[in-house]
Design an enzyme around this catalytic site. Sequence first.
Site, mmCIF file in Angstrom:
data_model
loop_
_atom_site.group_PDB
_atom_site.id
_atom_site.type_symbol
_atom_site.label_atom_id
_atom_site.label_comp_id
_atom_site.label_asym_id
_atom_site.label_seq_id
_atom_site.Cartn_x
_atom_site.Cartn_y
_atom_site.Cartn_z
ATOM 1 N N GLN A 106 11.787 -0.224 -18.142
ATOM 2 C CA GLN A 106 13.076 0.153 -17.518
ATOM 3 C C GLN A 106 12.826 1.103 -16.343
ATOM 4 O O GLN A 106 12.148 2.122 -16.483
ATOM 5 C CB GLN A 106 14.005 0.848 -18.525
ATOM 6 N N TYR B 222 23.277 6.697 -13.582
ATOM 7 C CA TYR B 222 22.104 6.950 -12.737
ATOM 8 C C TYR B 222 22.248 6.235 -11.386
ATOM 9 O O TYR B 222 23.280 5.623 -11.099
ATOM 10 C CB TYR B 222 20.823 6.567 -13.492
ATOM 11 N N ARG C 85 20.547 -3.340 -16.679
ATOM 12 C CA ARG C 85 21.418 -2.651 -17.641
ATOM 13 C C ARG C 85 22.619 -2.096 -16.884
ATOM 14 O O ARG C 85 22.478 -1.309 -15.951
ATOM 15 C CB ARG C 85 20.680 -1.525 -18.355
HETATM 16 C C1 LIG Z 1 16.780 9.337 -28.039
HETATM 17 C C2 LIG Z 1 17.482 8.368 -27.153
HETATM 18 C C3 LIG Z 1 16.984 8.131 -25.873
HETATM 19 C C4 LIG Z 1 17.626 7.197 -25.024
HETATM 20 N N1 LIG Z 1 17.063 6.901 -23.797
HETATM 21 C C5 LIG Z 1 17.579 5.914 -23.044
HETATM 22 C C6 LIG Z 1 16.900 5.446 -21.885
HETATM 23 O O1 LIG Z 1 15.794 5.869 -21.566
HETATM 24 N N2 LIG Z 1 17.494 4.475 -21.144
HETATM 25 C C7 LIG Z 1 18.693 3.922 -21.505
HETATM 26 O O2 LIG Z 1 19.185 3.018 -20.790
HETATM 27 N N3 LIG Z 1 19.325 4.294 -22.633
HETATM 28 C C8 LIG Z 1 18.791 5.251 -23.424
HETATM 29 N N4 LIG Z 1 19.368 5.556 -24.625
HETATM 30 C C9 LIG Z 1 20.503 4.737 -25.133
HETATM 31 C C10 LIG Z 1 19.966 3.601 -26.027
HETATM 32 O O3 LIG Z 1 19.236 2.646 -25.257
HETATM 33 C C11 LIG Z 1 21.101 2.847 -26.769
HETATM 34 O O4 LIG Z 1 21.975 2.298 -25.816
HETATM 35 C C12 LIG Z 1 21.876 3.782 -27.705
HETATM 36 O O5 LIG Z 1 20.993 4.470 -28.562
HETATM 37 C C13 LIG Z 1 22.901 2.996 -28.530
HETATM 38 O O6 LIG Z 1 22.296 2.067 -29.383
HETATM 39 P P1 LIG Z 1 22.186 2.351 -30.987
HETATM 40 O O7 LIG Z 1 23.576 2.647 -31.464
HETATM 41 O O8 LIG Z 1 21.638 1.072 -31.552
HETATM 42 O O9 LIG Z 1 21.281 3.528 -31.159
HETATM 43 C C14 LIG Z 1 18.789 6.504 -25.471
HETATM 44 C C15 LIG Z 1 19.287 6.768 -26.758
HETATM 45 C C16 LIG Z 1 18.638 7.663 -27.603
HETATM 46 C C17 LIG Z 1 19.167 7.864 -28.995
#
Ligand SMILES: Cc1cc2nc3c(=O)[nH]c(=O)nc-3n(C[C@H](O)[C@H](O)[C@H](O)COP(=O)(O)O)c2cc1C
Length: 346
Positions: free
Chosen positions: A101, A168, A216
Site C-alpha cells: 500500500q 490522505y 483504496r
Molecule cells: C492497527 C491498525 C493499523 C491500520 N493501518 C492502516 C493502514 O496502514 N492503511 C489503511 O488503509 N488502513 C489501516 N487500518 C484500517 C484497516 O485496514 C481496516 O480497514 C480496519 O481495521 C477495519 O477492518 P476490521 O474491522 O476487519 O479490523 C488500520 C487499522 C488498525 C487496527
Amino acid sequence: MEKLFNSFMVKGHEIRNRVVMPPMEFLVRETRNGRVNDGHLKHYGMRAKGGVGLIIVEATSIHPNSLSVESQLGAWSDDHIPGLKSLASECHTYGAKIFLQLQHLGVKMHASSEQDVYGPSEYHQQGLHARAMTLDELHELQDSYVQAALRANQAGFDGIEFHGAHGYLLNQFSSPELNKREDIYGGSLENRLRFVREIIQRVKLEVDDNFILSYRMGCNQPTLEEGIDIAKKLEEMGIDILHVSSCGFSSQRPELPETFIYNWVVYGGSQIKQQVNIPVIVVYDIRTPERADDILNQGLADFTAIGRELIVDPDWVNKAMNHDPIYYCKRCQPCVVFVREKCVML
Ligand SMILES: Cc1cc2nc3c(=O)[nH]c(=O)nc-3n(C[C@H](O)[C@H](O)[C@H](O)COP(=O)(O)O)c2cc1C
C-alpha cells in the site's frame, strides 16, 4: 463455506481464497529508515502461512518527508528493494499474494518546527495547517508514486494499492473540501482526479503486464453518490481492484436499509460493487468466517478483508477451513491506542 475458500483470478494471478489482510501499520516497531526487517517477515509470513489469500502490506511511504511515525515502512528509495523482495518472497512461499500500500500524508504530515506541510491547497482546520503545493512539488510527488510502484514491481510484489481513503493525499486531491486548486488539478471531479490519473497512466506503461493496481477509496467521498462516480472513473483509468473503506474528512455515511446487517462501510462497498465490473473488496467489522461467506454469497463483494481478527489470530483462515475455534479481537484497542491514541477509522 460456499465461496470463502474459492479461488479468484485477477490478471492471471490465482488468489487462493477470498480473504484479504487489509493494510495495518506499525505492528512491527523496530523499522529503521523505512526498511523491512525480520519482524515484518515474521508478521506477514505468519498470516500467509495461516492461509490468507491476499496480504496488503501496511501503508508504506512514497516520500521520506511524509512519515506517519519514524518507523513507517518506505518505498522512496532503491535501498528498500532488497527488504521488500524478501517480504514478497516470504509470503509467496506460503501461497499468499502480496500488494504494497502506497501512501503520502499530504496535509496530515506531522508539523514539527522544521517540517514544511503541504497538500493540494492551503488548509487550516482540525488542528492541521498546510500550504498549497507548487506545481513542481505536485509533479515530484507524482514521480515518487510512480517510482515506488516500480520498486514494488521490481521486488516481486503482485501489485500495489494506492491509499486513496482515510483522508490522505489522494483522498485530499479528490475531495472538494480539501482541494481548492484553481489549476487543472482542482475544480471539477475530472480535474480533482487528474493527479492520480496521471500516476496510473505512467505506472501502467512501466510495470509488468500482470502487475495488479488496487485503489483504496472511501465509499463516502463525500457522499455515496460521489463515491460511486469516483469508483467508475477509477475503473476507466485501469484500476484492477477497488478496496472500499471510508473517507477521512467530513463526509456523509450512507443510510442503511433496515434489513442490512453489516456495517455501513460494507454497505458502501456493496453499492459500488453493483456499479463496476472490477472486483471489490469490502471491509470493516466482518469478523467471522460465516459473515464473510454470507457477504460473498449475497454477491455484496468479491473479497472480504479481515483486519483486527488477523492481528489476534494469524491462523484465522486455516482455522475457519478446519472448523477450529478462532481467537477473536475484543476491541479493547491496544493495537490502535498504542499507535495513535485513537482509531484511524473513527
Ligand atoms: C492497527 C491498525 C493499523 C491500520 N493501518 C492502516 C493502514 O496502514 N492503511 C489503511 O488503509 N488502513 C489501516 N487500518 C484500517 C484497516 O485496514 C481496516 O480497514 C480496519 O481495521 C477495519 O477492518 P476490521 O474491522 O476487519 O479490523 C488500520 C487499522 C488498525 C487496527
